[in-house]
Design a protein around this motif. Structure first.
Motif, short mmCIF file in Angstrom:
data_model
loop_
_atom_site.label_atom_id
_atom_site.label_comp_id
_atom_site.label_asym_id
_atom_site.label_seq_id
_atom_site.Cartn_x
_atom_site.Cartn_y
_atom_site.Cartn_z
N GLN A 119 1.21 79.58 40.00
CA GLN A 119 0.90 78.16 39.84
C GLN A 119 2.16 77.32 40.00
N GLN A 120 3.27 77.80 39.42
CA GLN A 120 4.52 77.06 39.54
C GLN A 120 5.00 77.04 41.01
N GLU A 121 4.84 78.14 41.72
CA GLU A 121 5.26 78.20 43.13
C GLU A 121 4.45 77.21 43.98
N THR A 122 3.16 77.14 43.70
CA THR A 122 2.33 76.21 44.48
C THR A 122 2.70 74.77 44.16
N ARG A 123 3.08 74.48 42.91
CA ARG A 123 3.50 73.13 42.56
C ARG A 123 4.81 72.76 43.26
N ARG A 124 5.73 73.73 43.31
CA ARG A 124 7.00 73.49 43.99
C ARG A 124 6.77 73.24 45.49
N ALA A 125 5.89 74.03 46.06
CA ALA A 125 5.60 73.87 47.49
C ALA A 125 4.96 72.50 47.76
N ALA A 126 4.10 72.06 46.86
CA ALA A 126 3.45 70.77 47.03
C ALA A 126 4.45 69.62 46.82
N ALA A 127 5.44 69.81 45.95
CA ALA A 127 6.39 68.76 45.64
C ALA A 127 7.55 68.72 46.65
N ARG A 128 7.60 69.65 47.56
CA ARG A 128 8.70 69.71 48.54
C ARG A 128 8.57 68.53 49.51
N PRO A 129 9.65 67.87 49.82
CA PRO A 129 9.57 66.70 50.73
C PRO A 129 9.28 67.15 52.16
N GLU A 130 8.70 66.24 52.92
CA GLU A 130 8.40 66.53 54.32
C GLU A 130 9.67 66.47 55.15
N LEU A 131 9.69 67.26 56.22
CA LEU A 131 10.85 67.29 57.11
C LEU A 131 10.63 66.29 58.23
N HIS A 132 11.71 65.68 58.68
CA HIS A 132 11.61 64.78 59.83
C HIS A 132 12.89 64.91 60.65
N VAL A 133 12.81 64.50 61.90
CA VAL A 133 13.91 64.66 62.84
C VAL A 133 14.88 63.50 62.68
N VAL A 134 16.16 63.84 62.56
CA VAL A 134 17.20 62.83 62.48
C VAL A 134 18.06 62.99 63.73
N LYS A 135 18.16 61.91 64.48
CA LYS A 135 18.92 61.98 65.72
C LYS A 135 20.37 61.61 65.44
N SER A 136 21.22 62.41 65.99
CA SER A 136 22.64 62.13 65.85
C SER A 136 23.09 61.27 67.03
N GLU A 137 24.00 60.36 66.79
CA GLU A 137 24.48 59.50 67.87
C GLU A 137 25.29 60.30 68.87
N GLN A 138 25.92 61.35 68.44
CA GLN A 138 26.67 62.19 69.36
C GLN A 138 25.72 62.89 70.33
N ALA A 139 24.58 63.32 69.84
CA ALA A 139 23.61 63.98 70.71
C ALA A 139 23.06 63.01 71.73
N ASP A 140 22.87 61.74 71.34
CA ASP A 140 22.37 60.74 72.28
C ASP A 140 23.42 60.40 73.33
N SER A 141 24.67 60.43 72.96
CA SER A 141 25.72 60.04 73.89
C SER A 141 26.21 61.19 74.75
N ALA A 142 25.62 62.37 74.60
CA ALA A 142 26.04 63.52 75.41
C ALA A 142 25.71 63.22 76.86
#
Length: 153
Positions: free
Chosen positions: A21-44
């Protein structure tokens, strides 16, 4: 043994164990992942990408050769297919032109034959107009029993 392991897993449920039950609560409380673009990657630049591709090809020569051969084969088959289709289209066009010429020549022959028939039909009348007389008796020569003379040889 496999049957007992399955039976144990089938009886287990998240509600029966407090740890789960605790594991499922931790999994549910985990934040969502999203893509962060680096300016160096854009300027390549494309040069950096080209350099990294060249480095990759130097370290992986066998796959690059195989890919090159595959691309060359696909290109050759595409060119061959295009050439064959073009040749077939030309042959079809030539065939149609030849058939049209044959039909035109057959029409010309029929026209000429009609003119000839009309001229042959008018020939006796024209001969009589000129004062000619039709032949009454015909003479035939039979050469079946002909014997050449000795002097003609």
């Amino acid at each position: 043994m496999a049957a007992s392991a399955r039976r144990i897993r089938s009886q287990a449920s998240p509600a029966s164990h407090p740890e789960r039950q605790q594991e499922t609560r931790r999994a549910a409380a985990r934040p969502e992942l999203h893509v962060v673009k680096s300016e160096q990657a854009d300027s390549a630049s494309s040069q950096d990408r080209l350099r990294s591709f060249i480095e990759w090809t130097r370290s992986h020569t066998v796959p690059v050769i195989q890919v090159g051969i595959a691309i060359a084969f696909l290109g050759a088959t595409a060119v061959g297919s295009l050439t064959l289709r073009t040749q077939m289209a030309e042959n079809s066009f030539d065939s149609q032109q030849t058939e049209q010429q044959i039909e035109k020549l057959q029409q010309d022959i029929q026209t000429d034959q009609t003119k000839l028939d009309s001229l042959q039909a008018s020939l006796p009348q024209k001969a009589q107009d000129m004062g000619m007389v039709p032949q009454q008796d015909s003479v035939t020569i039979d050469l079946n029993g002909y014997q050449p003379s000795d002097g003609s040889k």
